[in-house]
Design a protein around this motif. Structure first.
Motif, mmCIF file in Angstrom:
data_model
loop_
_atom_site.group_PDB
_atom_site.id
_atom_site.type_symbol
_atom_site.label_atom_id
_atom_site.label_comp_id
_atom_site.label_asym_id
_atom_site.label_seq_id
_atom_site.Cartn_x
_atom_site.Cartn_y
_atom_site.Cartn_z
ATOM 1 N N GLY A 59 0.817 -1.212 0.000
ATOM 2 C CA GLY A 59 0.000 0.000 0.000
ATOM 3 C C GLY A 59 0.844 1.252 0.000
ATOM 4 O O GLY A 59 0.526 2.230 -0.687
ATOM 5 N N MET A 60 1.934 1.236 0.751
ATOM 6 C CA MET A 60 2.819 2.409 0.783
ATOM 7 C C MET A 60 3.495 2.629 -0.566
ATOM 8 O O MET A 60 3.641 3.761 -1.018
ATOM 9 N N ILE A 61 3.909 1.543 -1.215
ATOM 10 C CA ILE A 61 4.542 1.661 -2.533
ATOM 11 C C ILE A 61 3.566 2.238 -3.540
ATOM 12 O O ILE A 61 3.910 3.132 -4.336
ATOM 13 N N ILE A 62 2.318 1.761 -3.496
ATOM 14 C CA ILE A 62 1.309 2.285 -4.424
ATOM 15 C C ILE A 62 1.036 3.757 -4.144
ATOM 16 O O ILE A 62 0.889 4.560 -5.067
ATOM 17 N N ALA A 63 0.981 4.151 -2.875
ATOM 18 C CA ALA A 63 0.725 5.549 -2.520
ATOM 19 C C ALA A 63 1.860 6.444 -3.001
ATOM 20 O O ALA A 63 1.623 7.518 -3.576
ATOM 21 N N VAL A 64 3.096 6.026 -2.806
ATOM 22 C CA VAL A 64 4.247 6.816 -3.258
ATOM 23 C C VAL A 64 4.253 6.915 -4.777
ATOM 24 O O VAL A 64 4.526 7.983 -5.346
ATOM 25 N N TRP A 65 3.953 5.830 -5.448
ATOM 26 C CA TRP A 65 3.905 5.827 -6.900
ATOM 27 C C TRP A 65 2.842 6.804 -7.410
ATOM 28 O O TRP A 65 3.060 7.569 -8.349
ATOM 29 N N TYR A 66 1.655 6.783 -6.764
ATOM 30 C CA TYR A 66 0.570 7.684 -7.141
ATOM 31 C C TYR A 66 0.980 9.140 -6.941
ATOM 32 O O TYR A 66 0.733 9.982 -7.807
ATOM 33 N N ILE A 67 1.615 9.442 -5.824
ATOM 34 C CA ILE A 67 2.050 10.814 -5.535
ATOM 35 C C ILE A 67 3.100 11.269 -6.541
ATOM 36 O O ILE A 67 3.055 12.391 -7.057
ATOM 37 N N LEU A 68 4.049 10.398 -6.857
ATOM 38 C CA LEU A 68 5.114 10.780 -7.790
ATOM 39 C C LEU A 68 4.613 10.959 -9.212
ATOM 40 O O LEU A 68 5.096 11.822 -9.947
ATOM 41 N N THR A 69 3.639 10.166 -9.644
ATOM 42 C CA THR A 69 3.090 10.344 -11.004
ATOM 43 C C THR A 69 2.349 11.667 -11.104
ATOM 44 O O THR A 69 2.413 12.337 -12.139
ATOM 45 N N HIS A 70 1.640 12.069 -10.079
ATOM 46 C CA HIS A 70 0.949 13.362 -10.117
ATOM 47 C C HIS A 70 1.927 14.513 -9.944
ATOM 48 O O HIS A 70 1.661 15.627 -10.410
ATOM 49 N N TYR A 71 3.038 14.300 -9.323
ATOM 50 C CA TYR A 71 4.056 15.327 -9.160
ATOM 51 C C TYR A 71 4.713 15.640 -10.505
ATOM 52 O O TYR A 71 5.022 16.785 -10.807
ATOM 53 N N GLU A 72 4.924 14.579 -11.333
ATOM 54 C CA GLU A 72 5.515 14.760 -12.647
ATOM 55 C C GLU A 72 4.606 15.549 -13.570
ATOM 56 O O GLU A 72 5.051 16.398 -14.326
ATOM 57 N N ILE A 73 3.322 15.244 -13.513
ATOM 58 C CA ILE A 73 2.357 15.857 -14.437
ATOM 59 C C ILE A 73 2.179 17.340 -14.115
ATOM 60 O O ILE A 73 2.096 18.173 -15.009
ATOM 61 N N SER A 74 2.133 17.729 -12.889
ATOM 62 C CA SER A 74 1.875 19.122 -12.507
ATOM 63 C C SER A 74 3.008 20.042 -12.755
ATOM 64 O O SER A 74 4.092 19.930 -12.946
#
Length: 74
Positions: A59-74
């Motif tokens: 769950g933590m890996i998925i959460a970090v992955w989700y945060i980093l993908t949105h960080y790249e896009i913005s």
């Protein structure tokens, strides 16, 4: 004459399980069975703890992955 004779009840030679096995009633056997049951419970709790830790890590890996993908896009 068989016409007027009543049928006789059937007789079975059944002995209950707890009377058949006199060895299973010994204290040593009961103690050994209790020890195996106790040890099985300990093993289950260890494996379930490992599963919980793995799920939290995933769950933590998925959460970090989700945060980093949105960080790249913005």
């Amino acid at each position: 004459m068989n016409l007027f004779q009543q049928r006789k009840n059937k007789h079975f030679s059944y002995t209950p399980r707890h009377l058949r096995d006199s060895e299973s009633n010994s204290d040593d056997n009961i103690k050994s069975q209790w020890e195996t049951v106790r040890n099985q419970g300990k093993n289950r709790s260890k494996s379930s703890n490992k599963l919980v830790v793995l799920l939290i890590g995933l769950g933590m890996i998925i959460a970090v992955w989700y945060i980093l993908t949105h960080y790249e896009i913005s």
